[in-house]
Design an enzyme around this catalytic site. Sequence first.
Site, PDB file in Angstrom:
ATOM      1  N   GLU B 119       0.840  -1.195   0.000  1.00 61.32           N
ATOM      2  CA  GLU B 119       0.000   0.000   0.000  1.00 61.32           C
ATOM      3  C   GLU B 119       0.879   1.250   0.000  1.00 61.32           C
ATOM      4  OE1 GLU B 119      -3.641   1.894   2.618  1.00 61.32           O
ATOM      5  OE2 GLU B 119      -2.067   0.808   3.642  1.00 61.32           O
ATOM      6  N   LYS B 184      -5.147   7.038  -3.629  1.00 61.13           N
ATOM      7  CA  LYS B 184      -5.045   7.294  -2.197  1.00 61.13           C
ATOM      8  C   LYS B 184      -4.094   8.453  -1.931  1.00 61.13           C
ATOM      9  CE  LYS B 184      -4.497   5.408   2.241  1.00 61.13           C
ATOM     10  NZ  LYS B 184      -4.811   4.272   3.055  1.00 61.13           N
ATOM     11  N   CYS B 218      -5.787  -2.391   2.156  1.00 65.94           N
ATOM     12  CA  CYS B 218      -5.461  -2.269   3.586  1.00 65.94           C
ATOM     13  C   CYS B 218      -6.634  -2.548   4.523  1.00 65.94           C
ATOM     14  CB  CYS B 218      -4.872  -0.884   3.846  1.00 65.94           C
ATOM     15  SG  CYS B 218      -4.031  -0.781   5.454  1.00 65.94           S
TER      16      CYS B 218
END
Lengths: 378, 378
Positions: B119, B184, B218
């Site tokens: 991530e 993100k 995640c």
Amino acid sequence: MAGPEWQSLEQCLEKHLPPDDLSQVKRILYGKQTRNLDLPRKALEAASERNFELKGYAFGAAKEQQRCPQIVRVGLVQNRIPLPTSAPVAEQVSALHKRIEEIAEVAAMCGVNIICFQEAWNMPFAFCTREKLPWTEFAESAEDGLTTRFCQKSRDIYHKADCGHTQKLIFDRWRYPLLPNLTKAEVFPRRGTHTELFGNLGHPVFQTQFGRIAVNICYGRHHPLNWLMYSVNGAEIIFNPSATIGELSESMWPIEARNAAIANHCFTCALNRVGQEHYPNEFTSGDGKKAHHDLGYFYGSSYVAAPDGSRTPGLSRNQDGLLVTELNLNLCQQINDFWTFKMTGRLEMYARELAEAVKPNYSPNIVKEDLVLAPSSG
Amino acid sequence: MAGPEWQSLEQCLEKHLPPDDLSQVKRILYGKQTRNLDLPRKALEAASERNFELKGYAFGAAKEQQRCPQIVRVGLVQNRIPLPTSAPVAEQVSALHKRIEEIAEVAAMCGVNIICFQEAWNMPFAFCTREKLPWTEFAESAEDGLTTRFCQKSRDIYHKADCGHTQKLIFDRWRYPLLPNLTKAEVFPRRGTHTELFGNLGHPVFQTQFGRIAVNICYGRHHPLNWLMYSVNGAEIIFNPSATIGELSESMWPIEARNAAIANHCFTCALNRVGQEHYPNEFTSGDGKKAHHDLGYFYGSSYVAAPDGSRTPGLSRNQDGLLVTELNLNLCQQINDFWTFKMTGRLEMYARELAEAVKPNYSPNIVKEDLVLAPSSG
């Protein structure tokens, strides 16, 4: 494939690992350490005399300012069948009642508030044979069958027992939660299998003075949404009475109920039978193997998992046992506040997506390769 | 709490347990044994020179009459940040690209078809600081940002590489799946956290020549329904690129992705960062502890889980690493046929119950104690 003689993961690790490594291994495998419960000597002696394992653990929780601790002791029972499956049905049932009584008495000595027996505990696990007779004769009325009466009688005994504890075994309150088990016997085989999916009763939760409890029977543990719906209805403890054998599921056993405890901020109690059950008539298991007289061995390993990701060690793989576990139900809300899976679970979105997904003309959300490839290189 | 110096569960068990016990422990912990992959010597040498762990495993599946095996190799990368978080942003990104390139080259030598990075792999995991600057400067355009271009360039390199394998690294096909990661960074902090819940895109699945894949980022691993919806949309492999630290989640890590593989008859790939990341400005973590300069250590331990309940060993807790795993996608359908969780999951019921549960006036299905007590004793 280890036979039933291989006792348990815990026993093996404790025998071979140096203390420092053992504590790391246990932390990774079992999370925050559970405290050993100080069980009454007379309970330990009785368990030893009656030839079953007795273990006790406690999960902690933080002290709160606005709520008292909500301490509950649960007892998980795993046992083999005392008589051969060829014995007269009434004798088998009576022997099972006697065995359960021996174990439940010790649970009472240990201050257990809620006791759970394994799936179809009042009979051999005869479903595997796909024979109708004599197994349908184990079916009982949930209203006033022998097993219901046994539970009611036991409740009275324990209420009167002087065990140095305030005895509040909730056998009576277990009447309803027991129904699924009894129902399973009762309806088998008229409604077929998968009654562990709980028929059409939805996901009821039972509000008792020892917390809100639910029962997710056996195969129901494989469906995360069963656990979720009990949790949505407020369950703080979800029992999963099971019957499953080594070759089939042993590596999944430590995962599923524990994941449910984590995902739903609740306690889960996973129980499995022990031992091997021999049937007079041969049967096959649809696995390409020859007909046999037993399904395999039930590997026990019953355990309790907590919402913080920790769990108790398991009972053994091969002995009758009683696992006494002290829970502080405050931990459910504490972990809910900390991890917030319930708050962040987007139930609206799932409800919408599932409602679409079950339509006959549902078109899955698939992005095809050529779309992915479309952009030109940089 | 073991620090990062404690290498791994597997290494500890292998060191201390006698062979017979080790095989039982592994069977219970990891299920059916994975085969060790015979990786090319030059890949192993390169990994050693470049100072990262390289492991390879293969899951088997039964031979079928009507379908060929569908063999796919996935590569999971875990790595620490090469430069301090105080270095200029462009230098950090460039160092990360370089490190990833070193590892991905070895993945190419190993015949990896699909590679997944951790991530937010193109930046330090700065979200924990709650500072805006300079971290928002790591945000990139998903259309033509440096990282997208790096991926496109890498694809070309690997397509030309002569590694003794048919090279088909699908970096290009990873462009879309990468979006969530890039997004993100891109949207942080404007849309706040929990973008790992995948915004409002639902649960898309990407059909590639190496199978149908999905990315559950995640925190999304904590919600069984995220995994389920990807599976409903047909995912055969679900990646879970994560960033999580020891104190928080280490005992949950082996449970969640693996449960998802079991429950959804698919493969899941769980990746975590490694190492400790030091930040110039102090920050607090809302845990009652003093302000600190790092979140804790990311414990790596990346692994792949299969639908039959088995899993690979994990990468180490403290080193950069590449886990190469060969999957036979036929196993998904085989386990679906065997366990039938998809067939027996009562999605209609859940859709209905969830739709009720999200209504503001929902009344949970709770059976109150007095009802349970109502029946007269026997």
